[in-house]
Design a protein around this motif. Structure first.
Motif, PDB file in Angstrom:
ATOM      1  N   ILE A   1       0.884  -1.160   0.000  1.00  0.00           N
ATOM      2  CA  ILE A   1       0.000   0.000   0.000  1.00  0.00           C
ATOM      3  C   ILE A   1       0.926   1.214   0.000  1.00  0.00           C
ATOM      4  CG2 ILE A   1      -1.775   1.283   1.243  1.00  0.00           C
ATOM      5  CD1 ILE A   1      -2.523  -1.469   2.562  1.00  0.00           C
ATOM      6  N   VAL A   2       0.765   2.079  -1.008  1.00  0.00           N
ATOM      7  CA  VAL A   2       1.638   3.233  -1.185  1.00  0.00           C
ATOM      8  C   VAL A   2       0.835   4.499  -0.920  1.00  0.00           C
ATOM      9  CG1 VAL A   2       3.131   4.464  -2.805  1.00  0.00           C
ATOM     10  CG2 VAL A   2       2.926   1.964  -2.965  1.00  0.00           C
ATOM     11  N   LEU A   3       1.272   5.296   0.049  1.00  0.00           N
ATOM     12  CA  LEU A   3       0.576   6.522   0.407  1.00  0.00           C
ATOM     13  C   LEU A   3       1.243   7.724  -0.253  1.00  0.00           C
ATOM     14  CD1 LEU A   3       0.077   5.822   4.223  1.00  0.00           C
ATOM     15  CD2 LEU A   3      -1.465   5.268   2.328  1.00  0.00           C
ATOM     16  N   ILE A   4       0.435   8.534  -0.954  1.00  0.00           N
ATOM     17  CA  ILE A   4       0.924   9.765  -1.565  1.00  0.00           C
ATOM     18  C   ILE A   4       0.053  10.925  -1.087  1.00  0.00           C
ATOM     19  CG2 ILE A   4       1.861   8.587  -3.606  1.00  0.00           C
ATOM     20  CD1 ILE A   4      -0.562   9.684  -5.214  1.00  0.00           C
TER      21      ILE A   4
ATOM     22  N   MET B   1       1.489  -5.406   8.618  1.00  0.00           N
ATOM     23  CA  MET B   1       2.449  -5.206   7.527  1.00  0.00           C
ATOM     24  C   MET B   1       3.660  -4.419   8.044  1.00  0.00           C
ATOM     25  SD  MET B   1      -0.321  -4.152   4.564  1.00  0.00           S
ATOM     26  CE  MET B   1       0.748  -4.286   3.120  1.00  0.00           C
ATOM     27  N   ASP B   2       4.726  -4.416   7.275  1.00  0.00           N
ATOM     28  CA  ASP B   2       5.881  -3.586   7.595  1.00  0.00           C
ATOM     29  C   ASP B   2       5.613  -2.166   7.125  1.00  0.00           C
ATOM     30  OD1 ASP B   2       7.435  -5.635   8.735  1.00  0.00           O
ATOM     31  OD2 ASP B   2       8.175  -6.243   6.769  1.00  0.00           O
ATOM     32  N   PHE B   3       6.365  -1.210   7.676  1.00  0.00           N
ATOM     33  CA  PHE B   3       6.215   0.199   7.301  1.00  0.00           C
ATOM     34  C   PHE B   3       7.539   0.740   6.781  1.00  0.00           C
ATOM     35  CE2 PHE B   3       6.705   4.703   8.443  1.00  0.00           C
ATOM     36  CZ  PHE B   3       5.716   5.235   7.631  1.00  0.00           C
ATOM     37  N   ILE B   4       7.459   1.470   5.676  1.00  0.00           N
ATOM     38  CA  ILE B   4       8.644   2.112   5.089  1.00  0.00           C
ATOM     39  C   ILE B   4       8.320   3.578   4.829  1.00  0.00           C
ATOM     40  CG2 ILE B   4      10.142   2.243   3.054  1.00  0.00           C
ATOM     41  CD1 ILE B   4       9.717  -0.779   2.721  1.00  0.00           C
TER      42      ILE B   4
ATOM     43  N   VAL C   1      -0.330   8.003   9.334  1.00  0.00           N
ATOM     44  CA  VAL C   1      -1.338   7.037   8.885  1.00  0.00           C
ATOM     45  C   VAL C   1      -0.656   5.722   8.528  1.00  0.00           C
ATOM     46  CG1 VAL C   1      -2.973   6.500   7.022  1.00  0.00           C
ATOM     47  CG2 VAL C   1      -3.009   8.757   8.112  1.00  0.00           C
ATOM     48  N   GLY C   2       0.496   5.823   7.856  1.00  0.00           N
ATOM     49  CA  GLY C   2       1.214   4.626   7.421  1.00  0.00           C
ATOM     50  C   GLY C   2       1.589   3.704   8.557  1.00  0.00           C
ATOM     51  N   VAL C   3       2.106   4.265   9.639  1.00  0.00           N
ATOM     52  CA  VAL C   3       2.508   3.455  10.798  1.00  0.00           C
ATOM     53  C   VAL C   3       1.294   2.748  11.391  1.00  0.00           C
ATOM     54  CG1 VAL C   3       3.351   3.582  13.182  1.00  0.00           C
ATOM     55  CG2 VAL C   3       4.563   4.808  11.375  1.00  0.00           C
ATOM     56  N   VAL C   4       0.211   3.488  11.592  1.00  0.00           N
ATOM     57  CA  VAL C   4      -0.997   2.911  12.206  1.00  0.00           C
ATOM     58  C   VAL C   4      -1.622   1.875  11.275  1.00  0.00           C
ATOM     59  CG1 VAL C   4      -3.310   3.460  13.079  1.00  0.00           C
ATOM     60  CG2 VAL C   4      -1.377   4.966  13.623  1.00  0.00           C
ATOM     61  N   LEU C   5      -1.681   2.169   9.983  1.00  0.00           N
ATOM     62  CA  LEU C   5      -2.242   1.226   9.015  1.00  0.00           C
ATOM     63  C   LEU C   5      -1.416  -0.058   8.962  1.00  0.00           C
ATOM     64  CD1 LEU C   5      -4.379   0.751   6.784  1.00  0.00           C
ATOM     65  CD2 LEU C   5      -2.774   1.815   5.175  1.00  0.00           C
ATOM     66  N   ALA C   6      -0.094   0.082   8.932  1.00  0.00           N
ATOM     67  CA  ALA C   6       0.786  -1.096   8.903  1.00  0.00           C
ATOM     68  C   ALA C   6       0.568  -1.969  10.133  1.00  0.00           C
ATOM     69  CB  ALA C   6       2.248  -0.660   8.801  1.00  0.00           C
ATOM     70  N   LYS C   7       0.460  -1.330  11.283  1.00  0.00           N
ATOM     71  CA  LYS C   7       0.228  -2.073  12.521  1.00  0.00           C
ATOM     72  C   LYS C   7      -1.109  -2.809  12.467  1.00  0.00           C
ATOM     73  CE  LYS C   7       2.358   0.125  16.253  1.00  0.00           C
ATOM     74  NZ  LYS C   7       2.369   0.974  17.437  1.00  0.00           N
TER      75      LYS C   7
ATOM     76  N   LEU D   1      12.767   0.517  -5.065  1.00  0.00           N
ATOM     77  CA  LEU D   1      12.194  -0.212  -3.923  1.00  0.00           C
ATOM     78  C   LEU D   1      11.800  -1.619  -4.357  1.00  0.00           C
ATOM     79  CD1 LEU D   1       9.714   2.031  -1.899  1.00  0.00           C
ATOM     80  CD2 LEU D   1      11.743   0.878  -1.079  1.00  0.00           C
ATOM     81  N   ASN D   2      12.271  -2.594  -3.627  1.00  0.00           N
ATOM     82  CA  ASN D   2      11.957  -3.983  -3.936  1.00  0.00           C
ATOM     83  C   ASN D   2      11.436  -4.633  -2.654  1.00  0.00           C
ATOM     84  OD1 ASN D   2      11.751  -6.464  -5.117  1.00  0.00           O
ATOM     85  ND2 ASN D   2      13.931  -6.899  -5.072  1.00  0.00           N
ATOM     86  N   VAL D   3      10.148  -4.388  -2.370  1.00  0.00           N
ATOM     87  CA  VAL D   3       9.544  -4.867  -1.128  1.00  0.00           C
ATOM     88  C   VAL D   3       8.174  -5.465  -1.416  1.00  0.00           C
ATOM     89  CG1 VAL D   3      10.765  -3.182   0.308  1.00  0.00           C
ATOM     90  CG2 VAL D   3       8.529  -2.594  -0.623  1.00  0.00           C
ATOM     91  N   ASP D   4       7.687  -6.223  -0.446  1.00  0.00           N
ATOM     92  CA  ASP D   4       6.351  -6.782  -0.545  1.00  0.00           C
ATOM     93  C   ASP D   4       5.760  -6.834   0.855  1.00  0.00           C
ATOM     94  OD1 ASP D   4       4.163  -7.902  -1.961  1.00  0.00           O
ATOM     95  OD2 ASP D   4       4.743  -9.888  -1.243  1.00  0.00           O
ATOM     96  N   GLY D   5       4.468  -6.593   0.961  1.00  0.00           N
ATOM     97  CA  GLY D   5       3.805  -6.646   2.260  1.00  0.00           C
ATOM     98  C   GLY D   5       4.076  -5.433   3.119  1.00  0.00           C
ATOM     99  N   CYS D   6       4.253  -4.272   2.484  1.00  0.00           N
ATOM    100  CA  CYS D   6       4.606  -3.057   3.211  1.00  0.00           C
ATOM    101  C   CYS D   6       3.609  -1.932   2.959  1.00  0.00           C
ATOM    102  CB  CYS D   6       5.984  -2.549   2.780  1.00  0.00           C
ATOM    103  SG  CYS D   6       7.340  -3.656   3.180  1.00  0.00           S
ATOM    104  N   VAL D   7       3.465  -1.086   3.958  1.00  0.00           N
ATOM    105  CA  VAL D   7       2.822   0.208   3.780  1.00  0.00           C
ATOM    106  C   VAL D   7       3.970   1.183   3.556  1.00  0.00           C
ATOM    107  CG1 VAL D   7       1.433   2.035   4.825  1.00  0.00           C
ATOM    108  CG2 VAL D   7       0.847  -0.371   5.239  1.00  0.00           C
TER     109      VAL D   7
END
Length: 165
Positions: free
Chosen positions: A3-6, A26-29, A16-22, A66-72
Motif C-alpha cells: 500500500i503506497v501513500l501519496i 504489515m511492515d512500514f517504510i 497514517v502509514g505506521v498505524v495502518l501497517a500495525k 524499492l523492492n519490497v512486498d507486504g509493506c505500507v
C-alpha cells in the motif's frame, strides 16, 4: 502487495502509514528516511546541496528501486514528479492519495525548509498545492478525503476502500 501513500506534506502519510501497517500486520517504510539514509543527510540538507531538481532525481531513483512486498510505504510529497518511481510504485502496490484541502495543509505545515519540502525558488505553498494535486489524482488508484477526519477514521476508510476491513 504493498500500500503506497501519496499526498501533500502534512497530510499524514507517515502517521497514517505506521498505524495502518500495525493494523494490517504489515511492515512500514518511509521513503524520506530511505533518501536521508542514502545520502547520510537530512532532506533539507540534500535539497540545499543538490537543489530541487537534484533532489527529485534522487527521490525518483530511491523510489523506483524499492523492492519490497507486504509493506505500507509512505512517500515524500514530491514523489509524483518521478515518472519511473510512480510507474514502479503502481506496479508493486495500490497507490492511495490522502487528499487534504489547501487550508488544512497550510495549517498543518510549519517551516517548509526545515521539513525538506521540495519547492522551486519563489514558489508558494498554494502554487505547489495547485501543481501537485492533478499529479496525485493521476497516479492514485484510490483517493481518501481526510479533511476533518481523525487518524483512526482515515485508517478505517483506507481499509474499507481496499476491502481489508
Amino acid at each position: 502487495m504493498n500500500i503506497v501513500l501519496i499526498g501533500m506534506p502534512g497530510c499524514g502519510k507517515s502517521t497514517v502509514g505506521v498505524v495502518l501497517a500495525k493494523a494490517l500486520g504489515m511492515d512500514f517504510i518511509d521513503t524520506d528516511l530511505l533518501i536521508q539514509r542514502s545520502r547520510n543527510m537530512r532532506l533539507h540538507q540534500i535539497i540545499d546541496q543538490v537543489g530541487d531538481e537534484g533532489f527529485r532525481t534522487i527521490e525518483n531513483e530511491v523510489n523506483a528501486s524499492l523492492n519490497v512486498d507486504g509493506c505500507v510505504i509512505a512517500t515524500g510529497g514530491s514523489v509524483v514528479y518521478g515518472q519511473e518511481a510512480m510507474e514502479h510504485l503502481r506496479g508493486i502496490g495500490t497507490v492511495v492519495y490522502l487528499r487534504l484541502e489547501y487550508a488544512q495543509v497550510r495549517e498543518r505545515l510549519g517551516d517548509l525548509h526545515a521539513r525538506g519540502v521540495s519547492m522551486r525558488p519563489g514558489q508558494t505553498l498554494h502554487d505547489l498545492f495547485d501543481e501537485r494535486t492533478p499529479l496525485y489524482e493521476k497516479w492514485a488508484h484510490i483517493t481518501i478525503h481526510c479533511d476533518g477526519l481523525r487518524l483512526r477514521e482515515v485508517v478505517a476508510n483506507i481499509r474499507s476502500k481496499l476491502d481489508l476491513a
